[in-house]
Design a protein around this motif. Structure first.
Motif, mmCIF file in Angstrom:
data_model
loop_
_atom_site.group_PDB
_atom_site.id
_atom_site.type_symbol
_atom_site.label_atom_id
_atom_site.label_comp_id
_atom_site.label_asym_id
_atom_site.label_seq_id
_atom_site.Cartn_x
_atom_site.Cartn_y
_atom_site.Cartn_z
ATOM 1 N N ALA A 104 -5.254 11.092 3.213
ATOM 2 C CA ALA A 104 -4.053 10.722 2.464
ATOM 3 C C ALA A 104 -4.534 9.858 1.306
ATOM 4 O O ALA A 104 -5.308 8.910 1.517
ATOM 5 C CB ALA A 104 -3.099 9.939 3.360
ATOM 6 N N ASN A 105 -4.125 10.205 0.106
ATOM 7 C CA ASN A 105 -4.473 9.372 -1.049
ATOM 8 C C ASN A 105 -3.725 8.059 -0.976
ATOM 9 O O ASN A 105 -2.577 8.014 -0.526
ATOM 10 C CB ASN A 105 -4.057 10.056 -2.347
ATOM 11 C CG ASN A 105 -4.847 11.302 -2.604
ATOM 12 O OD1 ASN A 105 -6.067 11.333 -2.410
ATOM 13 N ND2 ASN A 105 -4.164 12.369 -3.026
ATOM 14 N N VAL A 106 -4.355 7.008 -1.454
ATOM 15 C CA VAL A 106 -3.681 5.718 -1.586
ATOM 16 C C VAL A 106 -3.668 5.394 -3.077
ATOM 17 O O VAL A 106 -4.716 5.464 -3.739
ATOM 18 C CB VAL A 106 -4.416 4.618 -0.793
ATOM 19 C CG1 VAL A 106 -3.842 3.249 -1.099
ATOM 20 C CG2 VAL A 106 -4.340 4.914 0.708
ATOM 21 N N VAL A 144 0.859 -1.184 0.000
ATOM 22 C CA VAL A 144 0.000 0.000 0.000
ATOM 23 C C VAL A 144 0.895 1.234 0.000
ATOM 24 O O VAL A 144 1.734 1.408 0.880
ATOM 25 C CB VAL A 144 -0.914 0.019 1.247
ATOM 26 C CG1 VAL A 144 -1.703 1.328 1.322
ATOM 27 C CG2 VAL A 144 -1.848 -1.184 1.243
ATOM 28 N N GLN A 145 0.693 2.063 -1.008
ATOM 29 C CA GLN A 145 1.503 3.284 -1.149
ATOM 30 C C GLN A 145 0.603 4.510 -0.986
ATOM 31 O O GLN A 145 -0.319 4.714 -1.775
ATOM 32 C CB GLN A 145 2.175 3.294 -2.534
ATOM 33 C CG GLN A 145 2.899 4.590 -2.856
ATOM 34 C CD GLN A 145 4.191 4.755 -2.064
ATOM 35 O OE1 GLN A 145 5.148 4.030 -2.298
ATOM 36 N NE2 GLN A 145 4.213 5.711 -1.136
ATOM 37 N N PRO A 155 -9.599 4.653 -2.837
ATOM 38 C CA PRO A 155 -8.759 4.311 -1.683
ATOM 39 C C PRO A 155 -8.148 5.535 -1.002
ATOM 40 O O PRO A 155 -7.563 6.389 -1.664
ATOM 41 C CB PRO A 155 -7.676 3.401 -2.276
ATOM 42 C CG PRO A 155 -7.714 3.598 -3.753
ATOM 43 C CD PRO A 155 -9.074 4.137 -4.104
ATOM 44 N N HIS A 156 -8.321 5.618 0.296
ATOM 45 C CA HIS A 156 -7.785 6.749 1.063
ATOM 46 C C HIS A 156 -7.741 6.388 2.540
ATOM 47 O O HIS A 156 -8.385 5.430 2.972
ATOM 48 C CB HIS A 156 -8.667 7.989 0.869
ATOM 49 C CG HIS A 156 -10.039 7.844 1.460
ATOM 50 N ND1 HIS A 156 -11.087 7.263 0.783
ATOM 51 C CD2 HIS A 156 -10.533 8.166 2.685
ATOM 52 C CE1 HIS A 156 -12.164 7.248 1.549
ATOM 53 N NE2 HIS A 156 -11.851 7.782 2.724
ATOM 54 N N VAL A 157 -6.981 7.164 3.275
ATOM 55 C CA VAL A 157 -6.991 7.065 4.735
ATOM 56 C C VAL A 157 -7.418 8.436 5.249
ATOM 57 O O VAL A 157 -6.753 9.438 4.971
ATOM 58 C CB VAL A 157 -5.592 6.701 5.289
ATOM 59 C CG1 VAL A 157 -5.622 6.658 6.817
ATOM 60 C CG2 VAL A 157 -5.102 5.370 4.721
ATOM 61 N N THR A 158 -8.535 8.481 5.963
ATOM 62 C CA THR A 158 -9.018 9.769 6.464
ATOM 63 C C THR A 158 -8.110 10.263 7.586
ATOM 64 O O THR A 158 -7.846 9.552 8.554
ATOM 65 C CB THR A 158 -10.474 9.629 6.975
ATOM 66 O OG1 THR A 158 -11.274 9.200 5.883
ATOM 67 C CG2 THR A 158 -11.003 10.959 7.488
ATOM 68 N N LEU A 159 -7.655 11.515 7.408
ATOM 69 C CA LEU A 159 -6.768 12.136 8.402
ATOM 70 C C LEU A 159 -7.545 13.014 9.364
ATOM 71 O O LEU A 159 -7.218 13.106 10.541
ATOM 72 C CB LEU A 159 -5.791 13.075 7.677
ATOM 73 C CG LEU A 159 -4.491 12.555 7.161
ATOM 74 C CD1 LEU A 159 -3.712 13.702 6.554
ATOM 75 C CD2 LEU A 159 -3.704 11.946 8.313
ATOM 76 N N ALA A 203 4.945 10.880 0.590
ATOM 77 C CA ALA A 203 5.065 9.560 -0.064
ATOM 78 C C ALA A 203 5.887 8.660 0.857
ATOM 79 O O ALA A 203 7.058 8.402 0.587
ATOM 80 C CB ALA A 203 5.729 9.702 -1.432
ATOM 81 N N PRO A 204 5.276 8.231 1.962
ATOM 82 C CA PRO A 204 6.032 7.411 2.915
ATOM 83 C C PRO A 204 6.365 6.056 2.310
ATOM 84 O O PRO A 204 5.831 5.691 1.255
ATOM 85 C CB PRO A 204 5.061 7.258 4.081
ATOM 86 C CG PRO A 204 3.706 7.391 3.468
ATOM 87 C CD PRO A 204 3.860 8.342 2.313
ATOM 88 N N LEU A 205 7.238 5.324 2.975
ATOM 89 C CA LEU A 205 7.544 3.972 2.508
ATOM 90 C C LEU A 205 6.252 3.167 2.448
ATOM 91 O O LEU A 205 5.411 3.277 3.346
ATOM 92 C CB LEU A 205 8.488 3.286 3.501
ATOM 93 C CG LEU A 205 9.961 3.659 3.418
ATOM 94 C CD1 LEU A 205 10.741 2.889 4.487
ATOM 95 C CD2 LEU A 205 10.511 3.361 2.021
#
Ligand code: 2AM
Length: 181
Positions: free
Chosen positions: A85-87, A67-68, A118-122, A148-150
């Protein structure tokens, strides 16, 4: 019970997102323990439906994938309700989301068919965001465009319960389903 399926975040990914939340100019940051990538939101389901869901999800055999996350965004159209954050879409993730949804529909569960984004709500935003905050939020998103984390490996997904309290939502992972070879 109000439920959803999601990929939980490993500590390192939660650390990266928590770091981003420190300079959030407005909105309510999602507590670290609630950060996740939703696959499908099922809403309220009775015990029979939940058992059918569990049986169906237990039969999913799909590979693990990376997952990026990449950059931030508003979500919710003209009146954004959240910052996420967009995925980046990838075949492993897209296949899993599609499989989870089709398997649950096949098992007779009724839930909304929203396009998978796909996203992670911040953070969640108030109904009315004042114009100053609007500008600050836009700058915040632009400032973190290079986020753009690992990547992390999604080796499982889960069925979660969502309880809504005045103090905020509490999510509990009820069951974990492995992904792998
Ligand atoms: P969101 O973070 O994009 O708002 C649990 O509520 C999870 O299910 C949240 O991550 C939420 O996604 C997602 N979800 C999708 N549709 C929803 C809805 N109609 N109501 C509440 N949550 C929803």
């Amino acid at each position: 019970m109000r439920v959803f399926t999601a990929i939980g975040l490993p500590d390192a990914a939660a650390d990266d997102l928590e770091q981003l939340q420190y300079d959030l100019p407005a909105g309510r940051a999602v507590p670290r323990e609630n950060l996740h990538l939703t696959l499908s939101f099922l809403g309220d389901q009775d015990d029979t439906a939940l058992e059918a869901a569990h049986d169906a999800l237990s039969n999913i055999r799909l590979p693990a994938f990376d997952v990026q996350m990449a950059g931030l965004d508003f979500l919710g159209g003209n009146k954004p309700s959240l910052i996420c954050a967009n995925v980046l879409p990838n075949p492993g993730l897209t296949d899993l989301a599609a499989k989870v949804r089709s398997t649950l529909h096949g098992a007779g569960l009724m839930f909304e068919r929203k396009k998978f984004r796909p996203h992670v709500t911040l953070a969640r935003l108030p109904k009315r965001v004042d114009p100053g905050d609007q500008v600050r939020l836009q700058h915040y998103i632009t400032r973190h465009a290079g986020f753009a984390p690992l990547p992390f490996t999604a080796g499982h997904f889960g069925l979660y319960r969502s309880e809504l309290h005045h103090s905020g939502a509490v999510y509990t992972e009820l069951v974990q389903y492995p992904l792998g070879a």
